[in-house]
Structure formats: structure tokens, C-alpha cells
Enzyme design. Sequence first.
Site, PDB file in Angstrom:
ATOM      1  CB  SER A 113       5.123  -2.343   4.704  1.00 51.78           C
ATOM      2  OG  SER A 113       4.140  -3.195   4.233  1.00 51.78           O
ATOM      3  CG  ASP A 281       1.052  -5.554   6.916  1.00 50.70           C
ATOM      4  OD1 ASP A 281       1.630  -5.747   5.825  1.00 50.70           O
ATOM      5  OD2 ASP A 281       1.028  -4.439   7.474  1.00 50.70           O
TER       6      ASP A 281
HETATM    7  C1  VG1 Z   1      -0.526   2.013   1.401  1.00 52.82           C
HETATM    8  C2  VG1 Z   1      -1.899   1.428   1.139  1.00 52.82           C
HETATM    9  C3  VG1 Z   1      -2.708   1.401   2.423  1.00 52.82           C
HETATM   10  C4  VG1 Z   1      -1.948   0.625   3.498  1.00 52.82           C
HETATM   11  C5  VG1 Z   1      -0.570   1.238   3.672  1.00 52.82           C
HETATM   12  C6  VG1 Z   1       0.288   0.463   4.647  1.00 52.82           C
HETATM   13  O1  VG1 Z   1      -0.663   3.355   1.827  1.00 52.82           O
HETATM   14  O2  VG1 Z   1      -2.559   2.150   0.140  1.00 52.82           O
HETATM   15  O3  VG1 Z   1      -3.954   0.812   2.151  1.00 52.82           O
HETATM   16  O4  VG1 Z   1      -2.624   0.663   4.717  1.00 52.82           O
HETATM   17  O5  VG1 Z   1       0.115   1.263   2.425  1.00 52.82           O
HETATM   18  O6  VG1 Z   1       0.427  -0.865   4.252  1.00 52.82           O
HETATM   19  P1  VG1 Z   1      -0.454   4.616   0.863  1.00 52.82           P
HETATM   20  O7  VG1 Z   1      -0.576   5.803   1.726  1.00 52.82           O
HETATM   21  O8  VG1 Z   1       0.885   4.422   0.209  1.00 52.82           O
HETATM   22  O9  VG1 Z   1      -1.543   4.515  -0.167  1.00 52.82           O
HETATM   23  V1  VG1 Z   1       1.802  -1.718   4.642  1.00 52.82           V
HETATM   24  O10 VG1 Z   1       1.525  -3.279   4.293  1.00 52.82           O
HETATM   25  O11 VG1 Z   1       2.896  -0.901   3.565  1.00 52.82           O
HETATM   26  O12 VG1 Z   1       2.138  -1.328   6.193  1.00 52.82           O
HETATM   27 CO    CO Z   2       2.895  -4.439   5.039  1.00 52.08          CO
END
Ligand code: VG1
Ligand code: CO
Length: 543
Positions: A113, A281
Site C-alpha cells: 500500500s 484504496d
Molecule cells: C494504517 C491505517 C489504517 C489502514 C491501514 C491499511 O494502519 O491507520 O487505517 O486500514 O493502514 O491501509 P496502521 O496499523 O499502520 O495504523 V492501506 O491503504 O496501507 O492497505
Molecule cells: Co492502500
Amino acid sequence: MAVQIIPTQPFSDQKPGTSGLRKRVTVFQAPHYLENFVQSIFDAIKAPAGSTLVVGGDGRFYNIEAIQIILKMAAANGFGHVLVGENGILSTPAASCVIRKYQTFGGIILSASHNPGGPQGDFGIKFNTANGGPAPEKVTEAIFVRSKEITQYKIIDAPDVALDALGETELAGMKVEVIDSVTDYVELMETLFDFEAIRQLLASGFRLRFDAMHAVTGPYARAILVDRLGAEASAVMNAVPLPDFGGGHPDPNLTYAHDLVEIMYGADAPDFGAASDGDGDRNMILGKHFFVTPSDSLALIAADARLVPGYVQGIAGVARSMPTSAAVDRVAEELDIPCFETPTGWKFFGNLMDAGKVTLCGEESFGTGSDHVREKDGLWAVLFWLNILAIKRQPVETIVKRHWARFGRNVYSRHDYEELPSAAAQGVIEHVRASFPVLEGKVLGRYTIKTCDDFSYTDPVDGSVSQKQGIRILFEDGSRIVFRLSGTGTEGATLRIYLEAFEPNASKHGLDAQEALGELIEIAHQISELKQRTGREQPTVIT
Ligand code: VG1
Ligand code: CO
């Protein structure tokens, strides 16, 4: 092409995080590392022989190599048919769309991502179930358990499959079908939004700029915004996906999408700006000299959903992750629909959508989506905004300020402290947790702490419980401070501090968020002993 059984030994660190398993590319390239995890997925999901799988990724470095391995392992493990995006490309929402449309058993999405890519960057892999959504915790846990006991994996010894042309080939009895990466997704968008109204808006002199950040959304944005909606080709910037995202950090926020931010805050700024992340996304929405927080964007979309063809019947309910501001709660209250508060990560929304309890979901981390797929969806959010703008014909800033005037403003910001030593970051969390008894009832400046807790969630559909999902400091006036450790990073620990204050008074709605939240920021530092424990004075990223 015989099935080879390769002996292996378990790795101890294959626990999926917020969104799949993410590690440095070099870790995935180590012998057996990827294969072990893929076999653990296959062992855990127990797909019936002959099942169909979707495979695709965000095009980052190692995408194609990983797909070739997965195809050979899928054939060896008895899958009958795999749908692969052309050149291995499928944005995360497009993969979700394809899994649902062709009623497959599930899909494997290769993406880290928003994490940087390239040989020294990050890689990631996750499994999505038949509903198109990220595997729920009981499945990711089963995969992790399997990864710790695995002794062998199965793979076919065969030449690589050509992925650069549409069509079908056969791999040891399994059909590999290379599909166009964008068509199914574009068709779905056409069923939801009034493309004609948006076309007219763009023809009226309305100017837009979309920053694909050299990540996966380039081809999708071109196909929709330029080819279907008539925007100029130059409206999509950084449109060519690159394996290292051009050396950038494909995270659509004010810090990392700086090219776009400069344009949107510049002298001759367009009317509307947006950006998406590595796997397509996430979304950031900007007006001329104006930033829309993701929490406000969700609230606004919910309030105006009936203006958009796909949602004209109204929405069943909404859901937001716990750290996301309560702006959407106010809209839900007025619409008299339920509002759910879930842990961080899209996997928690799937059950609610499948049960018809919610239509729209969102996270403060630039993620918004609906039940059209089971992932958050960057371009979908952009089209939702364009559809609303096409009808309202007002500047973005006016639309947001009118929303605040009507519902009040949930002033919001997130401060990230990246690459902290894990022990120090953990120490901050444990210190705040241990302070709950002395914090409750405490008066700090104009704020009084009402309660403190470790957020825990019981899924209303299947009853599963997820504990320790972030620490909440809740104040008497509805303001909040949340402390949470990231579950997507690959180096050290990232501490996220989420700050929210409610401001009903419209005369104060013009204030800068950092200014308005100044006192809460101070309190967050004080109660967490952040500076003493981490040595950091300033966050790495403010959103
Ligand atoms: C982060 C965001 C979370 C999101 C996740 C995946 O997670 O805070 O809201 O769903 O990324 O997004 P974390 O655990 O680092 O806070 V994506 O667009 O990187 O798949
Ligand atoms: Co993403």
C-alpha cells in the site's frame, strides 16, 4: 510438470498486521519466505479442488516475480482457474471487484500500500475472501498458526506464464486467465455515478488534478477521468506506475503528496485535487487552497449520498474505525441510521456490509468506501466528490463549511511518530495504560478526563472479540485523544496520536486545526511522557 514437494522450515515472523504481511522486499526474497506464507494461506483456507483465485498487485518491485511463484503454487495446490490482472496489475479495490463479480473463492493481493517500494523498499501480501474483503482475524490467525508449523510447500516446476497479453494459458491443468486490469472496475463505477453530469461539470471549465503518485491508480484514473469523463490528459499527474513509485512515498497526505499540494495551494489552483496511494484504496480530497480531512469527507458523503445514483435509495448505516472522528456519527444521528465503531483496518467492515447493516465506511487514514466492493476505494471517493460537485456547483470549501455550520465541526488531526525504537513506543502505551486510575476525573486546563479505556470490539454479526485496539482518553466535552501503534510498518514502531475536539460554534470554524487542538496536543505529550520516553519533540507526519 510434476508437483514438487519442497521441504522448508517455519519463519517465526509471518503474523499478518493491519492489512496483510508486510516486510522489506529483501525479506520476501529470502529462500522459501514467500513460498512458506503462500502455502500457509492455502493450507488455512482449504479451497475445494478446482477453485478459482484472483491474483494481482500494485505493480511494486517484486510484484511479477511473486505472482509467478503464486501461480505455480496455486497449480500445485489444486486450484482450477486463476484470474490475473494484465502485467500483474490490479488495484486493491479492482481486485475486490473482480473477486465478487466472478464469484471466485478469493484472491491474493500483492501490495504494501502506502509503504515505499523498490529493491530496498517494502513488499506485502494478503488474502481476501469470497466477499472480496480482507480476510477476517480468524483467518489471518489460522494462516499465522500454520506458518509456524509448516514443513513443506508444493510448487510446479514450469516456465513463467506470459502476463503481458490478455488471454488464457494452461499451467499443469490450471487455467491462467490474464484479464484487463481496469475494465471490470470502470464498469462498476459507471453503475454508481452520474458520468454524464460529471462530464458536463468538467466541460464547464471546472479544473481538476489527480495525483496517481506513480502508483497503481494511473491507468484507472486515465481510463475514467480522461477517456470517459473528458478531463485533459494533464489532469492526471504522475500517471505511469513505477516499481519504486519514482522514489516517492505513495501515501496521499499533505506531507507525501507535496507535488499536488503545491499546485492546489498555488496561485492558479484548480477547483478540485485528489490523490491516491500505492494500491489505489486511499484518497485525499482537496479544494482550491483547502484540505478536506478524511473524517469530514466520510461525513459529507454520508450526508449527501442521495444525490448520487448508486445511493439514491439512501444508506442503511455507516461505520468508522475507532480513531476516525465522530463527524459521521452526527450525520447518522440526523439520518436516523446506525453508526458502528470498529477497530482500525478494513477487515472489520466486511461482516457489517455483508449483513446489510452499513452502506458506507471510512477511516481517518484517507480510506473511504461502500458496499460496492469490500475494500476502501480511492477513485470511488473521488468520483463521489465529483458527482456531488456536479450537482451542487459550489467550491469544495463552501460545501465543507456549510456542512460544519449544519452539524458542527469535529476538529481533527493525527500525529505520527515514525521509526521509534519498539521498546520506547511500547513504553508510551504501557505508561498511559498504567495511568488510567489517576487520569480519570483529572482536570487539565479547560478539559476534564471522563474515562480512559483500551478499545475492544465485539463484532455484532459473528460475536468475535478484538481487544487492545488502541487507548482512548475521553473528555467530558466529547474531545478525545487516542494512542495506537501502527500495524503496517516494517521498521521499528510507529506511534499514532489521534486528536479530536468538537466545535459547535461556526464563528470558530475558520481556525487552523493545529491551533484549535493546541491544548489537547500539550495534554497528549504530558500524559504520555512522549519526549522523555522517545526523545522526539515533533511528529514525523501530521495529517
Ligand atoms: C494504517 C491505517 C489504517 C489502514 C491501514 C491499511 O494502519 O491507520 O487505517 O486500514 O493502514 O491501509 P496502521 O496499523 O499502520 O495504523 V492501506 O491503504 O496501507 O492497505
Ligand atoms: Co492502500
